[in-house]
Motif scaffolding. Structure first.
Motif, PDB file in Angstrom:
ATOM      1  N   VAL A  78      52.234  79.035  61.340  1.00  0.00           N
ATOM      2  CA  VAL A  78      51.342  78.589  62.403  1.00  0.00           C
ATOM      3  C   VAL A  78      52.103  78.684  63.715  1.00  0.00           C
ATOM      4  N   ASN A  79      51.558  79.442  64.652  1.00  0.00           N
ATOM      5  CA  ASN A  79      52.172  79.615  65.973  1.00  0.00           C
ATOM      6  C   ASN A  79      51.513  78.699  67.001  1.00  0.00           C
ATOM      7  N   ALA A  80      52.236  78.456  68.086  1.00  0.00           N
ATOM      8  CA  ALA A  80      51.688  77.701  69.221  1.00  0.00           C
ATOM      9  C   ALA A  80      50.992  76.431  68.741  1.00  0.00           C
ATOM     10  N   LEU A  81      51.735  75.589  68.056  1.00  0.00           N
ATOM     11  CA  LEU A  81      51.165  74.397  67.433  1.00  0.00           C
ATOM     12  C   LEU A  81      50.434  73.510  68.424  1.00  0.00           C
ATOM     13  N   LEU A  82      49.301  72.991  67.954  1.00  0.00           N
ATOM     14  CA  LEU A  82      48.501  72.030  68.698  1.00  0.00           C
ATOM     15  C   LEU A  82      48.553  70.692  67.990  1.00  0.00           C
ATOM     16  N   LEU A  83      48.251  69.624  68.723  1.00  0.00           N
ATOM     17  CA  LEU A  83      48.227  68.303  68.098  1.00  0.00           C
ATOM     18  C   LEU A  83      47.245  68.292  66.925  1.00  0.00           C
ATOM     19  N   GLY A  84      46.150  69.024  67.057  1.00  0.00           N
ATOM     20  CA  GLY A  84      45.119  69.069  66.029  1.00  0.00           C
ATOM     21  C   GLY A  84      45.531  69.788  64.765  1.00  0.00           C
ATOM     22  N   ASP A  85      46.698  70.432  64.792  1.00  0.00           N
ATOM     23  CA  ASP A  85      47.190  71.086  63.580  1.00  0.00           C
ATOM     24  C   ASP A  85      47.865  70.097  62.638  1.00  0.00           C
ATOM     25  N   SER A  86      48.026  68.858  63.087  1.00  0.00           N
ATOM     26  CA  SER A  86      48.604  67.832  62.231  1.00  0.00           C
ATOM     27  C   SER A  86      47.704  67.610  61.021  1.00  0.00           C
ATOM     28  N   ALA A  87      48.251  67.779  59.840  1.00  0.00           N
ATOM     29  CA  ALA A  87      47.447  67.702  58.623  1.00  0.00           C
ATOM     30  C   ALA A  87      48.350  67.841  57.409  1.00  0.00           C
ATOM     31  N   LEU A  88      47.739  67.671  56.241  1.00  0.00           N
ATOM     32  CA  LEU A  88      48.401  67.996  54.978  1.00  0.00           C
ATOM     33  C   LEU A  88      48.011  69.427  54.624  1.00  0.00           C
ATOM     34  N   TYR A  89      48.991  70.273  54.417  1.00  0.00           N
ATOM     35  CA  TYR A  89      48.729  71.672  54.071  1.00  0.00           C
ATOM     36  C   TYR A  89      48.975  71.855  52.579  1.00  0.00           C
ATOM     37  N   LEU A  90      47.929  72.266  51.895  1.00  0.00           N
ATOM     38  CA  LEU A  90      47.974  72.409  50.444  1.00  0.00           C
ATOM     39  C   LEU A  90      47.974  73.876  50.046  1.00  0.00           C
ATOM     40  N   CYS A  91      48.751  74.164  49.042  1.00  0.00           N
ATOM     41  CA  CYS A  91      48.787  75.504  48.458  1.00  0.00           C
ATOM     42  C   CYS A  91      48.199  75.392  47.054  1.00  0.00           C
ATOM     43  N   ALA A  92      47.414  76.361  46.671  1.00  0.00           N
ATOM     44  CA  ALA A  92      46.853  76.401  45.319  1.00  0.00           C
ATOM     45  C   ALA A  92      47.089  77.779  44.726  1.00  0.00           C
ATOM     46  N   SER A  93      47.423  77.815  43.456  1.00  0.00           N
ATOM     47  CA  SER A  93      47.604  79.114  42.805  1.00  0.00           C
ATOM     48  C   SER A  93      46.615  79.268  41.652  1.00  0.00           C
ATOM     49  N   SER A  94      46.268  80.507  41.379  1.00  0.00           N
ATOM     50  CA  SER A  94      45.319  80.823  40.313  1.00  0.00           C
ATOM     51  C   SER A  94      45.566  82.245  39.856  1.00  0.00           C
ATOM     52  N   LEU A  95      44.758  82.656  38.864  1.00  0.00           N
ATOM     53  CA  LEU A  95      44.867  84.008  38.323  1.00  0.00           C
ATOM     54  C   LEU A  95      43.600  84.742  38.710  1.00  0.00           C
ATOM     55  N   VAL A  96      43.721  85.779  39.509  1.00  0.00           N
ATOM     56  CA  VAL A  96      42.538  86.391  40.109  1.00  0.00           C
ATOM     57  C   VAL A  96      41.613  87.019  39.082  1.00  0.00           C
ATOM     58  N   THR A  97      42.167  87.435  37.944  1.00  0.00           N
ATOM     59  CA  THR A  97      41.347  88.163  36.980  1.00  0.00           C
ATOM     60  C   THR A  97      40.512  87.246  36.107  1.00  0.00           C
ATOM     61  N   ASP A  98      40.693  85.954  36.224  1.00  0.00           N
ATOM     62  CA  ASP A  98      39.988  85.024  35.359  1.00  0.00           C
ATOM     63  C   ASP A  98      39.386  83.909  36.192  1.00  0.00           C
ATOM     64  N   TYR A  99      38.093  83.994  36.455  1.00  0.00           N
ATOM     65  CA  TYR A  99      37.460  82.991  37.302  1.00  0.00           C
ATOM     66  C   TYR A  99      37.344  81.643  36.606  1.00  0.00           C
ATOM     67  N   ASN A 100      37.598  81.626  35.301  1.00  0.00           N
ATOM     68  CA  ASN A 100      37.598  80.353  34.610  1.00  0.00           C
ATOM     69  C   ASN A 100      38.941  79.651  34.706  1.00  0.00           C
ATOM     70  N   THR A 101      39.898  80.312  35.314  1.00  0.00           N
ATOM     71  CA  THR A 101      41.219  79.716  35.428  1.00  0.00           C
ATOM     72  C   THR A 101      41.207  78.602  36.457  1.00  0.00           C
ATOM     73  N   GLU A 102      41.784  77.480  36.075  1.00  0.00           N
ATOM     74  CA  GLU A 102      41.903  76.375  37.010  1.00  0.00           C
ATOM     75  C   GLU A 102      42.860  76.737  38.127  1.00  0.00           C
ATOM     76  N   ALA A 103      42.521  76.341  39.334  1.00  0.00           N
ATOM     77  CA  ALA A 103      43.447  76.477  40.456  1.00  0.00           C
ATOM     78  C   ALA A 103      44.322  75.241  40.496  1.00  0.00           C
ATOM     79  N   PHE A 104      45.619  75.430  40.470  1.00  0.00           N
ATOM     80  CA  PHE A 104      46.565  74.320  40.505  1.00  0.00           C
ATOM     81  C   PHE A 104      47.053  74.123  41.944  1.00  0.00           C
ATOM     82  N   PHE A 105      47.067  72.860  42.352  1.00  0.00           N
ATOM     83  CA  PHE A 105      47.484  72.531  43.707  1.00  0.00           C
ATOM     84  C   PHE A 105      48.892  71.949  43.727  1.00  0.00           C
TER      85      PHE A 105
END
Lengths: 114, 114
Positions: A78-105
């Motif tokens: 994130v460039n040129a940070l603003l006060l409004g960028d304050s937040a919790l940033y979450l990453c989730a991973s999944s397996l693209v070939t299987d839409y039934n796969t749970e996304a893990f956070f």
């Protein structure tokens, strides 16, 4: 299996600065998505990476950019940070070939912009 | 575009009482539906999901949810709440086409009284 790991856990930055957040996906997953969760809100989709390319993007400005590496790990910048960028940033991973796969956070990175 | 409404910002129940958290979605076709739970300082954990088939879905930790197409709802239920269930609960809807990108509601905070 360590699951999804994010670093750092907390970060304080000054307005106008740039920040890089990191994510390692769950073993066997090839897709990484990033979300911004403001206080008292649900997660908002930023973008998703697969095969080192941005596949989809939410309604976020170009100040938000990302990268995926050959080992499937990912960075959110994130460039040129603003006060409004304050937040919790979450990453989730999944397996693209299987839409039934749970996304893990991951547990998230708490970014505070002062 | 899909959207989710969680009409209750806070829900307070006594330990041992039953629980129902409401979720209404907007999507033109049959969506993918999810409930996630987030404990303080933690990432999101998937409780249950609906993709197709039986409209009553069983999840982890004794939770269940029922998909009602006629009401565009996917309410979460638990017959007897434990103090450890106190957390933030998020309903999410995903479009079956394309990649897995859930849209989250703003969440319902569950408070459990002893």
């Amino acid at each position: 299996d360590a699951g999804v790991t994010q670093s750092p856990t907390h970060l304080i930055k000054t307005r106008g600065q740039q920040v890089t957040l990191r994510c390692s996906p769950k073993s066997g997953h090839d897709t990484v998505s990033w979300y911004q969760q403001a206080l008292g809100q649900g997660p908002q989709f930023i973008f998703q990476y697969y095969e080192e390319e941005e596949r989809q993007r939410g309604n976020f400005p170009d100040r938000f950019s990302g990268h995926q590496f050959p080992n499937y790990s990912s960075e959110l910048n994130v460039n040129a940070l603003l006060l409004g960028d304050s937040a919790l940033y979450l990453c989730a991973s999944s397996l693209v070939t299987d839409y039934n796969t749970e996304a893990f956070f991951g547990q998230g990175t708490r970014l505070t912009v002062v | 575009a899909q959207s989710v409404t969680q009409p209750d910002i806070h829900i307070t129940v006594s330990e041992g009482a039953s629980l129902e958290l409401r979720c209404n979605y907007s999507y033109g076709a049959t969506p993918y539906l999810f409930w996630y739970v987030q404990s303080p300082g933690q990432g999101l954990q998937l409780l249950l999901k609906y993709f197709s088939g039986d409209t009553l879905v069983q999840g982890i930790k004794g939770f269940e949810a029922e998909f009602k197409r006629s009401q565009s709802s996917f309410n979460l239920r638990k017959p007897s709440v434990h103090w450890s269930d106190a957390a933030e609960y998020f309903c999410a809807v995903g479009a079956p086409e394309g990649s897995y990108i859930p849209t989250f509601g703003r969440g319902t905070s569950l408070i459990v009284h002893p």
